[in-house]
Design a protein around this motif. Sequence first.
Motif, mmCIF file in Angstrom:
data_model
loop_
_atom_site.group_PDB
_atom_site.id
_atom_site.type_symbol
_atom_site.label_atom_id
_atom_site.label_comp_id
_atom_site.label_asym_id
_atom_site.label_seq_id
_atom_site.Cartn_x
_atom_site.Cartn_y
_atom_site.Cartn_z
ATOM 1 N N GLN A 1 -3.576 3.818 -1.475
ATOM 2 C CA GLN A 1 -3.647 3.138 -2.765
ATOM 3 C C GLN A 1 -2.974 1.780 -2.669
ATOM 4 O O GLN A 1 -1.818 1.681 -2.251
ATOM 5 C CB GLN A 1 -2.950 3.972 -3.852
ATOM 6 N N GLU B 1 -5.305 9.618 -0.141
ATOM 7 C CA GLU B 1 -5.964 8.324 -0.127
ATOM 8 C C GLU B 1 -4.950 7.191 -0.148
ATOM 9 O O GLU B 1 -3.896 7.292 -0.788
ATOM 10 C CB GLU B 1 -6.902 8.195 -1.336
ATOM 11 N N ASP C 1 0.834 -1.197 0.000
ATOM 12 C CA ASP C 1 0.000 0.000 0.000
ATOM 13 C C ASP C 1 0.870 1.249 0.000
ATOM 14 O O ASP C 1 2.017 1.220 0.454
ATOM 15 C CB ASP C 1 -0.921 0.016 1.228
#
Length: 407
Positions: free
Chosen positions: A207, A205, A197
């Motif tokens: 991802q 955010e 991640d």
Amino acid sequence: MARRSWGDITFVGFLVLVLAGVTALLVRPPSVTSPPRPLAAPSFPAQLAAFPSVREVWPEAVAKIPAWSYRDWALRPLARMDASRVLMEEVGDPGEDSTLIAFNLQMGLGVPMGTIPNRRGREEHEITSAVAADGAVAWYRTVEQKSATVGELWTMPADGGKALLLATIPGVTVGRDPKLAINGEDLFWTFPAGGLDRIPLKGGEVQRIQNTEGMRVKDWPWIGDNRRLLNLATGERITVRAPADADITCGPRWCVGTQIVSTTTVRVFVQRPDGSRRAMLPPWVVFPFGLLGQRYLLLQTVPPRGSPAGDKAPSSIVYDLDTGITATLMTLYGTEPVLGAGGVNPGVADPLVYWATSDKATATPKSESKRNLVRSAATFAMTHQGVDALFAVPEKYWLLDTTALTG
């Protein structure tokens, strides 16, 4: 691990399928690539002995650091910041904010970087994973709120400032901590279950990087699982070749694992990722803590009955896989105290490892947490060892930084 449980633990026992175009976007190529050095076959000592201490073998990589701050709050090494500084957490008393410290090893001085907020109505835990690189630090901790365990990822500039909460991760398990990496303006991480991640250090955010399911951060920019490794900067791929029944963890240079060899015996082994240089370690090696800096193997040992090493028999050792040098980290019955029951639990924050010195407290503890620790130490020592062993509360640590080693 609960935030206030550090003292108790002291005594109870301590894608390959990623597309080349994607990898180029994720990681900046290293500016300098060192030529690979030839790796000899491991020549591990067959007999347990009173090996020289790590301070004798690698004095340039060992320093003494405080275990407590001036107000008697616990200090814990977290990560290497640069050639002279180590990131540490000053763990606040209940209801108090913790503080990040940049500790200068050469000057023996800690400089506060900023506080970690302590919010009411929940139990906040100590930092269990951290990284420092590219002008920033980042860390992970868990908190208990509303009967649920939540993971938190934070960041702060390396020269200090305000802590920024980057991400909250629900449904995590205490003790199943992620491995972190900072690259440029992004924080990357993987949990033990795998999957890479990413989140910008300025916030944003989360991802999930495609085609990384099951893969974990190894030695950044390397990621992988038990059977494959991938360099996100260069696209290089390595297939891990190991027995199907082995539990193995690999970096690009070396692997360490365990394998069942009989109904009652599990043995530790080392090898290179391609299966070469494989060596089964002797039965007195009982557990691999892991690889430090992809070269130094930290191992737990149990002296055989009647070992000629006597009270100098090591309970944990460091083994240089490149050169075959073996050094004692801690002994079980020696003059130096240890962090865990039986002397087998040094604190590890790859590539750092720390353990207690023989420095003892000479003044009444200032903080409630340290007073509780002293009481716990007295009870533990009397119950399990039959002695008044308050030395088990260390005033200072020895710190081994394997990145400082040369040759």
